[in-house]
Design an enzyme around this catalytic site. Structure first.
Site, PDB file in Angstrom:
ATOM      1  N   GLU A 259      11.855  -4.044  11.397  1.00 28.55           N
ATOM      2  CA  GLU A 259      11.477  -2.919  10.531  1.00 28.55           C
ATOM      3  C   GLU A 259      10.395  -2.080  11.215  1.00 28.55           C
ATOM      4  OE1 GLU A 259       9.318  -3.824   6.886  1.00 28.55           O
ATOM      5  OE2 GLU A 259      10.492  -2.346   5.794  1.00 28.55           O
TER       6      GLU A 259
ATOM      7  N   GLU B  27       9.792  -8.620  -3.386  1.00 29.44           N
ATOM      8  CA  GLU B  27      10.415  -7.351  -2.971  1.00 29.44           C
ATOM      9  C   GLU B  27       9.884  -7.064  -1.570  1.00 29.44           C
ATOM     10  OE1 GLU B  27      12.464  -6.806  -5.283  1.00 29.44           O
ATOM     11  OE2 GLU B  27      11.426  -8.052  -6.740  1.00 29.44           O
ATOM     12  N   LEU B  28      10.730  -7.299  -0.552  1.00 28.91           N
ATOM     13  CA  LEU B  28      10.202  -7.348   0.815  1.00 28.91           C
ATOM     14  C   LEU B  28      10.753  -6.231   1.707  1.00 28.91           C
ATOM     15  CD1 LEU B  28      10.400 -11.243   1.077  1.00 28.91           C
ATOM     16  CD2 LEU B  28       8.531  -9.825   0.199  1.00 28.91           C
TER      17      LEU B  28
ATOM     18  N   LYS C 132      -3.172  -7.669  -8.152  1.00 23.46           N
ATOM     19  CA  LYS C 132      -3.936  -7.542  -6.906  1.00 23.46           C
ATOM     20  C   LYS C 132      -3.329  -6.388  -6.097  1.00 23.46           C
ATOM     21  CE  LYS C 132      -3.801  -8.988  -2.515  1.00 23.46           C
ATOM     22  NZ  LYS C 132      -4.517  -7.852  -1.958  1.00 23.46           N
ATOM     23  N   PRO C 133      -3.987  -5.227  -6.091  1.00 19.63           N
ATOM     24  CA  PRO C 133      -3.461  -4.122  -5.279  1.00 19.63           C
ATOM     25  C   PRO C 133      -3.685  -4.441  -3.804  1.00 19.63           C
ATOM     26  CG  PRO C 133      -5.223  -3.398  -6.796  1.00 19.63           C
ATOM     27  CD  PRO C 133      -5.250  -4.882  -6.765  1.00 19.63           C
TER      28      PRO C 133
ATOM     29  N   GLY D  14       5.827  -6.566  -0.656  1.00 16.20           N
ATOM     30  CA  GLY D  14       5.143  -6.518   0.632  1.00 16.20           C
ATOM     31  C   GLY D  14       6.058  -6.930   1.756  1.00 16.20           C
ATOM     32  N   SER D  15       5.452  -7.408   2.829  1.00 15.02           N
ATOM     33  CA  SER D  15       6.228  -7.731   4.029  1.00 15.02           C
ATOM     34  C   SER D  15       6.958  -9.067   3.875  1.00 15.02           C
ATOM     35  CB  SER D  15       5.285  -7.796   5.231  1.00 15.02           C
ATOM     36  OG  SER D  15       4.369  -8.854   5.044  1.00 15.02           O
TER      37      SER D  15
ATOM     38  N   CYS E  11      10.401   1.032   1.978  1.00 16.79           N
ATOM     39  CA  CYS E  11      11.282  -0.119   2.207  1.00 16.79           C
ATOM     40  C   CYS E  11      12.748   0.279   2.278  1.00 16.79           C
ATOM     41  CB  CYS E  11      11.061  -1.159   1.113  1.00 16.79           C
ATOM     42  SG  CYS E  11      11.320  -0.482  -0.536  1.00 16.79           S
TER      43      CYS E  11
ATOM     44  N   TRP F 191       0.808  -1.226   0.000  1.00 14.26           N
ATOM     45  CA  TRP F 191       0.000   0.000   0.000  1.00 14.26           C
ATOM     46  C   TRP F 191       0.833   1.265   0.000  1.00 14.26           C
ATOM     47  CZ3 TRP F 191       1.796   2.486   4.166  1.00 14.26           C
ATOM     48  CH2 TRP F 191       2.273   1.719   5.223  1.00 14.26           C
ATOM     49  N   ASN F 192       2.154   1.183   0.221  1.00 12.87           N
ATOM     50  CA  ASN F 192       2.891   2.426   0.473  1.00 12.87           C
ATOM     51  C   ASN F 192       3.177   3.246  -0.787  1.00 12.87           C
ATOM     52  OD1 ASN F 192       4.712   0.414  -0.262  1.00 12.87           O
ATOM     53  ND2 ASN F 192       6.378   1.270   0.935  1.00 12.87           N
TER      54      ASN F 192
HETATM   55  P1  NAD Z   1       1.785  -7.104   3.254  1.00  9.92           P
HETATM   56  O1  NAD Z   1       2.726  -8.243   3.197  1.00  9.92           O
HETATM   57  O2  NAD Z   1       0.867  -7.016   4.400  1.00  9.92           O
HETATM   58  O3  NAD Z   1       0.883  -7.078   1.945  1.00  9.92           O
HETATM   59  C1  NAD Z   1       1.444  -7.034   0.654  1.00  9.92           C
HETATM   60  C2  NAD Z   1       0.476  -7.659  -0.325  1.00  9.92           C
HETATM   61  O4  NAD Z   1       0.476  -9.087  -0.164  1.00  9.92           O
HETATM   62  C3  NAD Z   1      -0.969  -7.228  -0.129  1.00  9.92           C
HETATM   63  O5  NAD Z   1      -1.575  -7.032  -1.384  1.00  9.92           O
HETATM   64  C4  NAD Z   1      -1.584  -8.405   0.619  1.00  9.92           C
HETATM   65  O6  NAD Z   1      -2.966  -8.516   0.454  1.00  9.92           O
HETATM   66  C5  NAD Z   1      -0.861  -9.569  -0.011  1.00  9.92           C
HETATM   67  N1  NAD Z   1      -0.780 -10.797   0.773  1.00  9.92           N
HETATM   68  C6  NAD Z   1      -0.614 -10.897   2.106  1.00  9.92           C
HETATM   69  N2  NAD Z   1      -0.533 -12.205   2.457  1.00  9.92           N
HETATM   70  C7  NAD Z   1      -0.618 -12.928   1.308  1.00  9.92           C
HETATM   71  C8  NAD Z   1      -0.592 -14.332   1.011  1.00  9.92           C
HETATM   72  N3  NAD Z   1      -0.421 -15.253   1.964  1.00  9.92           N
HETATM   73  N4  NAD Z   1      -0.699 -14.717  -0.267  1.00  9.92           N
HETATM   74  C9  NAD Z   1      -0.844 -13.809  -1.250  1.00  9.92           C
HETATM   75  N5  NAD Z   1      -0.906 -12.473  -1.030  1.00  9.92           N
HETATM   76  C10 NAD Z   1      -0.780 -12.032   0.239  1.00  9.92           C
HETATM   77  O7  NAD Z   1       2.711  -5.809   3.165  1.00  9.92           O
HETATM   78  P2  NAD Z   1       2.297  -4.284   3.264  1.00  9.92           P
HETATM   79  O8  NAD Z   1       1.951  -3.963   4.673  1.00  9.92           O
HETATM   80  O9  NAD Z   1       1.348  -3.949   2.191  1.00  9.92           O
HETATM   81  O10 NAD Z   1       3.651  -3.558   2.871  1.00  9.92           O
HETATM   82  C11 NAD Z   1       4.637  -3.177   3.758  1.00  9.92           C
HETATM   83  C12 NAD Z   1       5.877  -4.001   3.524  1.00  9.92           C
HETATM   84  O11 NAD Z   1       6.236  -3.960   2.145  1.00  9.92           O
HETATM   85  C13 NAD Z   1       7.076  -3.470   4.283  1.00  9.92           C
HETATM   86  O12 NAD Z   1       7.761  -4.541   4.878  1.00  9.92           O
HETATM   87  C14 NAD Z   1       7.926  -2.835   3.184  1.00  9.92           C
HETATM   88  O13 NAD Z   1       9.297  -2.765   3.482  1.00  9.92           O
HETATM   89  C15 NAD Z   1       7.629  -3.724   2.020  1.00  9.92           C
HETATM   90  N6  NAD Z   1       7.914  -3.060   0.751  1.00  9.92           N
HETATM   91  C16 NAD Z   1       8.969  -3.499   0.024  1.00  9.92           C
HETATM   92  C17 NAD Z   1       9.309  -2.874  -1.160  1.00  9.92           C
HETATM   93  C18 NAD Z   1      10.476  -3.348  -1.977  1.00  9.92           C
HETATM   94  O14 NAD Z   1      10.582  -2.945  -3.140  1.00  9.92           O
HETATM   95  N7  NAD Z   1      11.371  -4.167  -1.441  1.00  9.92           N
HETATM   96  C19 NAD Z   1       8.538  -1.801  -1.619  1.00  9.92           C
HETATM   97  C20 NAD Z   1       7.449  -1.386  -0.866  1.00  9.92           C
HETATM   98  C21 NAD Z   1       7.139  -2.027   0.322  1.00  9.92           C
END
Ligand code: NAD
Length: 481
Positions: free
Chosen positions: A385, A250-251, A175-176, A228-229, A284, A151-152
Site C-alpha cells: 500500500e 478496518e485496515l 482513541k483518535p 488503521g494499518s 484506504c 488520521w486520514n
Molecule cells: P496505524 O495503524 O498507524 O494507526 C491506527 C490507530 O491504531 C492509531 O490510533 C494508533 O495509535 C493505533 N494503534 C497502533 N498500534 C496499536 C496497538 N498495538 N494497539 C492499539 N492501538 C494501536 O494506521 P494509520 O497510519 O493511522 O492509518 C493508515 C492506515 O489505515 C492505512 O493502511 C489505511 O488504508 C487504513 N485505513 C483503513 C480504512 C478502512 O476503512 N478500511 C479507513 C482509513 C484508513
C-alpha cells in the site's frame, strides 16, 4: 504565544491527563504548531472505561427514540459547525478545505443514519418444542466499546464508530490518532453542548502503546473497533485473543482500477485521478494500481498525464487547491522510498517522484503528483500500500488478465471497473475478491452502504444496517409463563 492545551474528555468533563504531559500537534502544510493534546496513559483509559461502564446501564435503558434524539442533535451541531470542523481537520492533517467539508458532511451523514436506525434493530421469535413456550432472540448492546481511529479522516472515522455504537445502546471510549486528535475533541465538545449524558462518550488522546494497547487489553471492554494499518490491526487481534474479545478491523487497501477498451475514457480518467489524488492519496479505497486495456492504453495515459499536470498542489486552505501536503515527513519519506524502488525495479517515472521544494513548499511536507508507467506485476509498488499521490499504470491484454492480476493481492477492500459490457460487470462482481466494488464511478462510499474488506483489509465492516448490527449481540430467551 502559548499553545491551546486540549484535555481528555472523560465522564462529560475536560480532565487533565495523569501524565501531566501534552503532545504538540503540527500543521503539515506549514510546520506551524496548532495546539497541544493531552498525552493519555493507562490510568486515563481506566478512568474513561469506568465512566463508560457506569453510564452504560442508564444509556442502554433509554428508548431507541431517546437515543436517536441525542444523535440527531449531535448531527445538527456538526452541520452547524461545518466550517469550523473542516478548518480543524485541514489544520491537523492537511487535506484541502474543500475535501474537509466533504468529510464533515460524511460524518453528519453517518450520525444521521445511526439516528434513523435506532428503531430498526429487531429481534426474532422462533416456534418452540414446548407448548406455550416462545423462543426469543433479542439483540442487546455489548457494553463499553473501545474505538481506535486512523488520521486520514480524523472526524468521520470517529463518527463512523460513535454513531452506531451509541444508537445500539453501547457507551464508548474513543482513541483518535495521535497525529490528529483535534477533530474528535471538537466532536466531543458538541456532544457536551447537546447534553449527551456523562460517560456515554469519552475521548482519550495519546499514542498506540500508551492508550490503544491498554484499551484493547481492558477487561471491561468487550468490543474493539479499529481503523488503521494492517500490521497494527494484526497486533490488536492477537492482543484481543488473550481476552477473547470481539474485534472489528478496518485496515489497508490496494484497490485495482480496471479500465477496459469499451469504457468512457474521459470519465475513467477523471475517476482514476480523483480516486488516487483525493486526500493526497491517503485513502484506504484509493486507486493503488491502474490496469488499462492495451487497445486504449496510449489514449488513456496521455489524457491521464494531461489531467495530472493540472493538479494544483499547495496551501490546503485555498479553495482552488486540489492536493495538500502528506500528513508527516515520515509518511512522505515512506512514499518516496517506494517510488525510487519502483524506478530501480524498472518502472518509468513520467511525472513527479520527488518532494516539492521552494517557497511555501519548504515549510510543509508536499510531494509531487507522481505517475509511473511500465509498472509490472512483480514490482513491490503493485503489492504494498502506497497511501500517497503515486499512480501506477499497468497495461493488460484483456479482461481475464486484469481480473487475475487484480485478485493477486494480499488486500481485498475496494476495486473499480470501467466498462460498458454487462457480462464483464457481472463476472467481476462474482469473481473479484473485494468487499466493495465501484462500477463506472470513482471513490466514495455512502453511510447506508457497507464498507468491508476481505483478506488483509480487515474483518467486520462498517456503515449501513450491517455496520450497525456489529454493535449488538444476541441473547436467546426461552420464555414461559
Ligand atoms: P496505524 O495503524 O498507524 O494507526 C491506527 C490507530 O491504531 C492509531 O490510533 C494508533 O495509535 C493505533 N494503534 C497502533 N498500534 C496499536 C496497538 N498495538 N494497539 C492499539 N492501538 C494501536 O494506521 P494509520 O497510519 O493511522 O492509518 C493508515 C492506515 O489505515 C492505512 O493502511 C489505511 O488504508 C487504513 N485505513 C483503513 C480504512 C478502512 O476503512 N478500511 C479507513 C482509513 C484508513
Amino acid at each position: 504565544m502559548s499553545l491551546k492545551k486540549h484535555e481528555l474528555f472523560i465522564n462529560g468533563q475536560w480532565v487533565k491527563p495523569e501524565s501531566g504531559a501534552y503532545v504538540t500537534i503540527t500543521n503539515p502544510a506549514n510546520g506551524v504548531d496548532v495546539a497541544a493534546a493531552a498525552k493519555g496513559s493507562v490510568q486515563d483509559v481506566d478512568r474513561a472505561v469506568a465512566a463508560a461502564r457506569k453510564a452504560f446501564g442508564p444509556w442502554s435503558a433509554k428508548t431507541a427514540s431517546a437515543r436517536a434524539d441525542y444523535l440527531y442533535a449531535l448531527e445538527r451541531a456538526v452541520v452547524r459547525e461545518r466550517e469550523k470542523l473542516a478548518t480543524t481537520i485541514t489544520s491537523e492533517m492537511g487535506k484541502p478545505i474543500t475535501e474537509a467539508r466533504m468529510e464533515v458532511d460524511f460524518a453528519a451523514g453517518l450520525l444521521r443514519f445511526a439516528a434513523e436506525n435506532t428503531r430498526r434493530l429487531q429481534g426474532e421469535i422462533i416456534p418452540a418444542e414446548r407448548e406455550g413456550e416462545k423462543i426469543l432472540i433479542d439483540r442487546v448492546p455489548h457494553g463499553v466499546v473501545g474505538a481506535i481511529a486512523a488520521w486520514n479522516f480524523p472526524l468521520a472515522l470517529c463518527a463512523r464508530k460513535i454513531g452506531p455504537a451509541l444508537a445500539a445502546g453501547n457507551t464508548i471510549v474513543v482513541k483518535p490518532h495521535e497525529l490528529s486528535p483535534l477533530s474528535a475533541l471538537a466532536l466531543a465538545a458538541l456532544a457536551q453542548e447537546v447534553g449527551l449524558p456523562e460517560g456515554v462518550l469519552n475521548i482519550v488522546t495519546g499514542d498506540g502503546p500508551d492508550v490503544g494497547v491498554p484499551l484493547v487489553a481492558h477487561a471491561d471492554v468487550p468490543l474493539i473497533t479499529m481503523t488503521g494499518s494492517t500490521p497494527a490491526g494484526k497486533k490488536i487481534m492477537a492482543a484481543a485473543a488473550e481476552h477473547l474479545k470481539e474485534v472489528r478491523l478496518e485496515l489497508g487497501g490496494k484497490a485495482p482500477f480496471i479500465v477496459m477498451e469499451d469504457a468512457d475514457i474521459d470519465a475513467a480518467v477523471e475517476a482514476a485521478v480523483s480516486a488516487r489524488f483525493f486526500n493526497c492519496g491517503q485513502v484506504c479505497t484509493a486507486n493503488e494500481r491502474t490496469y488499462v486495456h492495451e487497445a486504449v492504453y496510449d489514449r488513456f495515459s496521455k489524457s491521464l498525464r494531461a489531467r495530472m499536470e493540472k493538479l494544483k498542489v499547495g496551501d490546503p486552505l485555498h479553495e482552488s487547491t486540489d492536493m495538500g501536503p502528506k500528513v508527516s515527513l515520515t509518511e512522505l519519506e515512506k512514499v518516496d522510498t517506494m517510488v525510487q524502488k519502483a524506478v530501480a525495479q524498472g518502472a518509468t517515472l513520467e511525472l513527479g517522484g520527488h518532494r516539492l521544494q521552494g517557497g511555501a513548499y519548504d515549510r510543509g511536507t508536499y510531494y509531487a503528483p507522481t505517475l509511473l508507467s511500465n509498472v509490472r506485476h512483480g514490482m513491490d509498488i503493485v503489492h504494498d500500500e502506497v497511501f500517497g499521490p503515486v499512480l501506477s499504470l499497468l497495461k493488460v491484454r484483456d479482461f481475464d488478465e486484469a481480473l487475475k492480476l487484480a485478485n493477486e493481492s494480499q488486500y481485498g477492500l475496494s476495486a473499480y471497473l470501467f466498462t460498458k459490457d454487462l457480462g464483464r460487470v457481472l463476472r467481476m462482481t462474482r469473481e473479484l475478491e473485494f468487499g466493495e466494488v465501484y462500477v463506472n464511478r470513482g471513490a466514495g462510499e455512502e453511510p447506508q452502504g457497507f464498507h468491508h474488506g476481505y483478506k488483509n483489509s480487515g474483518l467486520g465492516g462498517e456503515d449501513g444496517q450491517h455496520g450497525l448490527e456489529a454493535y449488538v449481540r444476541t441473547k436467546t430467551i426461552y420464555l414461559n409463563a
